[in-house]
Scaffold this active site. Structure first.
Site, PDB file in Angstrom:
ATOM      1  N   ARG A  10      33.048 -54.072 144.890  1.00 53.40           N
ATOM      2  CA  ARG A  10      32.022 -54.543 143.977  1.00 53.40           C
ATOM      3  C   ARG A  10      31.597 -55.954 144.380  1.00 53.40           C
ATOM      4  O   ARG A  10      32.303 -56.644 145.128  1.00 53.40           O
ATOM      5  CB  ARG A  10      32.550 -54.545 142.553  1.00 53.40           C
ATOM      6  CG  ARG A  10      32.886 -53.179 142.006  1.00 53.40           C
ATOM      7  CD  ARG A  10      33.756 -53.293 140.760  1.00 53.40           C
ATOM      8  NE  ARG A  10      33.129 -54.124 139.740  1.00 53.40           N
ATOM      9  CZ  ARG A  10      33.782 -54.699 138.734  1.00 53.40           C
ATOM     10  NH1 ARG A  10      35.098 -54.566 138.636  1.00 53.40           N
ATOM     11  NH2 ARG A  10      33.132 -55.421 137.841  1.00 53.40           N
ATOM     12  N   ASP A  90      41.580 -50.162 137.997  1.00 51.22           N
ATOM     13  CA  ASP A  90      40.244 -49.602 137.821  1.00 51.22           C
ATOM     14  C   ASP A  90      40.051 -48.275 138.543  1.00 51.22           C
ATOM     15  O   ASP A  90      38.979 -47.679 138.460  1.00 51.22           O
ATOM     16  CB  ASP A  90      39.184 -50.590 138.329  1.00 51.22           C
ATOM     17  CG  ASP A  90      39.080 -51.835 137.468  1.00 51.22           C
ATOM     18  OD1 ASP A  90      39.425 -51.755 136.279  1.00 51.22           O
ATOM     19  OD2 ASP A  90      38.656 -52.886 137.993  1.00 51.22           O
ATOM     20  N   THR A 136      38.672 -60.104 123.564  1.00 47.47           N
ATOM     21  CA  THR A 136      39.188 -59.304 124.672  1.00 47.47           C
ATOM     22  C   THR A 136      38.343 -58.051 124.808  1.00 47.47           C
ATOM     23  O   THR A 136      37.811 -57.534 123.823  1.00 47.47           O
ATOM     24  CB  THR A 136      40.660 -58.907 124.466  1.00 47.47           C
ATOM     25  OG1 THR A 136      41.053 -58.022 125.525  1.00 47.47           O
ATOM     26  CG2 THR A 136      40.867 -58.208 123.135  1.00 47.47           C
ATOM     27  N   ARG A 140      43.344 -51.564 124.510  1.00 46.05           N
ATOM     28  CA  ARG A 140      44.803 -51.521 124.664  1.00 46.05           C
ATOM     29  C   ARG A 140      45.428 -52.782 124.078  1.00 46.05           C
ATOM     30  O   ARG A 140      46.403 -52.715 123.314  1.00 46.05           O
ATOM     31  CB  ARG A 140      45.167 -51.396 126.160  1.00 46.05           C
ATOM     32  CG  ARG A 140      46.660 -51.635 126.456  1.00 46.05           C
ATOM     33  CD  ARG A 140      46.922 -51.679 127.952  1.00 46.05           C
ATOM     34  NE  ARG A 140      46.109 -52.662 128.633  1.00 46.05           N
ATOM     35  CZ  ARG A 140      46.398 -53.953 128.722  1.00 46.05           C
ATOM     36  NH1 ARG A 140      47.491 -54.434 128.162  1.00 46.05           N
ATOM     37  NH2 ARG A 140      45.601 -54.780 129.377  1.00 46.05           N
ATOM     38  N   ARG A 141      44.867 -53.931 124.422  1.00 42.34           N
ATOM     39  CA  ARG A 141      45.401 -55.188 123.900  1.00 42.34           C
ATOM     40  C   ARG A 141      45.227 -55.275 122.386  1.00 42.34           C
ATOM     41  O   ARG A 141      46.143 -55.646 121.655  1.00 42.34           O
ATOM     42  CB  ARG A 141      44.697 -56.371 124.574  1.00 42.34           C
ATOM     43  CG  ARG A 141      44.939 -56.475 126.069  1.00 42.34           C
ATOM     44  CD  ARG A 141      44.046 -57.536 126.693  1.00 42.34           C
ATOM     45  NE  ARG A 141      44.169 -57.572 128.145  1.00 42.34           N
ATOM     46  CZ  ARG A 141      43.151 -57.828 128.971  1.00 42.34           C
ATOM     47  NH1 ARG A 141      41.952 -58.055 128.483  1.00 42.34           N
ATOM     48  NH2 ARG A 141      43.337 -57.845 130.279  1.00 42.34           N
ATOM     49  N   GLY A 166      31.689 -59.823 134.115  1.00 41.60           N
ATOM     50  CA  GLY A 166      32.387 -59.510 135.350  1.00 41.60           C
ATOM     51  C   GLY A 166      32.933 -60.766 136.007  1.00 41.60           C
ATOM     52  O   GLY A 166      33.564 -60.704 137.044  1.00 41.60           O
TER      53      GLY A 166
END
Length: 357
Positions: A10, A90, A136, A140-141, A166
């Site tokens: 990327r 990722d 965030t 998950r966090r 990003g």
């Protein structure tokens, strides 16, 4: 004549840094300064992916990990590039036909870290005043931390235009803005360190408070499965211990069928038994409801002798999690995602109509 390998990733700042880390690893083995005509050569290429281009919706709604890899994999399969450099977290656990993970490099610390607004003296989540907003992009966090910190406000769905570009330096600028709503952010420690921003870390948030994402902190190289020369090169920079641990974690996620925004957390350790000398893998997996109300967690500790053994431990752990409540949590998450995606589409249609008017 020696071949020139094109390493692609990327175009984000972090992705380019990570690609250059891999480039440096290859060039340490085959120094350009050696002027040896038998040495392979290496170059780089960077491109934007669907995940980079969509700046208007929350990551949770955008889809699976293929958002970060699909366009790159098309270039790989077409022979335009030779190796794809990814943050291993990722990479989908199932790759397109004809593509394989050929290397995983030594892992940075995989934990998540707390970064507080400049000028504040807080060091940990426990220090933050009640009602503080913690930013965030990871459900998950949010899911895990809601359990221990119900008095803090965690944003489980964040407009990517507002916070996530990003580039972590952009996130930190939003955090430090005097009129910004955030008291702190939670980011992957590895990314901050690679960007040279380790000095902004206030504290690490370690298990069992917060289990990190699968393969977090590791770099992976994806190649064509029939490219024997690239595969052999990649073997030379693979870190075996990291490969075994990340493969176990990925096998667990593969069986759970979790996407990049599913609250699956892990922790792994590989050590030698003092008496037998056998290598012992300790793997913990957790699945948490988005609101933190339900949490399933289990740990396996088994002797292993190969990569295949490590993957078997990961798959075994996932099945235990499923049998003890994870399936119900994941099913409810999928229903919630479908509802939110439908709502987001309606919102986009309304905005499009308003812009025309």
């Amino acid at each position: 004549m020696p071949r020139t390998f094109t390493l692609a990733s990327r175009a984000s700042q972090l992705a380019q840094i990570q690609t250059n880390i891999v480039l440096a690893a290859f060039q340490e083995l085959y120094p350009p300064s050696a002027n040896d005509d038998s040495f392979p050569k290496f170059t780089t290429s960077f491109m934007s992916t669907a995940g980079d281009k969509n700046q208007s919706q929350a990551l949770y709604l955008l889809g699976g990990k293929a958002l970060w890899t699909k366009e790159l994999e098309v270039a790989l399969k077409d022979g335009e590039v030779d190796m794809l450099i990814h943050s291993c977290k990722d990479v989908p656990t199932t790759l397109p036909e004809g593509c394989i993970i050929s290397a995983i490099l030594e892992r940075e610390d995989p934990v998540d870290s707390l970064v507080v607004k400049k000028g504040e003296t807080w060091k940990t989540l426990d220090d933050l005043p009640k009602g503080s907003v913690v930013g965030t992009s990871s459900v998950r966090r949010v899911a895990q931390l809601k359990r221990k910190y119900p008095d803090l406000k965690f944003l489980d769905v964040i407009s990517r235009r507002r916070l996530i570009s990003g580039r972590r330096n952009t996130r930190l600028a939003k955090l430090d803005a005097s009129d910004g709503p955030y008291a702190a952010l939670i980011l992957a420690k590895a990314g901050l360190v690679r960007l040279g921003m380790g000095d902004r870390i206030s504290s690490d948030i370690t298990p069992p408070t917060l289990y990190h994402a699968v393969s977090q902190g590791a770099l992976a190289i994806e190649v064509r499965s029939d490219d024997a020369e690239a595969i052999e090169l990649c073997k030379r920079i693979t870190h075996r211990e990291t490969l075994w641990k990340c493969s176990a974690e990925r096998a667990c996620l593969r069986v759970l069928e979790g996407g990049c925004s599913v609250p699956v957390g892990v922790a792994s350790d590989l050590s030698k038994d003092a008496q037998s000398g056998a290598e012992v893998l300790t793997l913990t997996g957790s699945v948490t409801a988005i609101d933190g109300s339900v949490h399933v967690e289990h740990t396996l500790k088994e002797a292993i002798n190969s990569l295949e053994d490590a993957e078997k431990v990961g798959a075994k752990l996932a099945k235990i999690l499923i049998d003890t409540g994870a399936k119900k949590i994941l099913d409810e998450i999928n229903v919630d995602r479908e509802r939110r995606v439908a709502e987001a589409k309606i919102e986009d249609q309304v905005k499009a109509t308003e812009s025309i008017a």
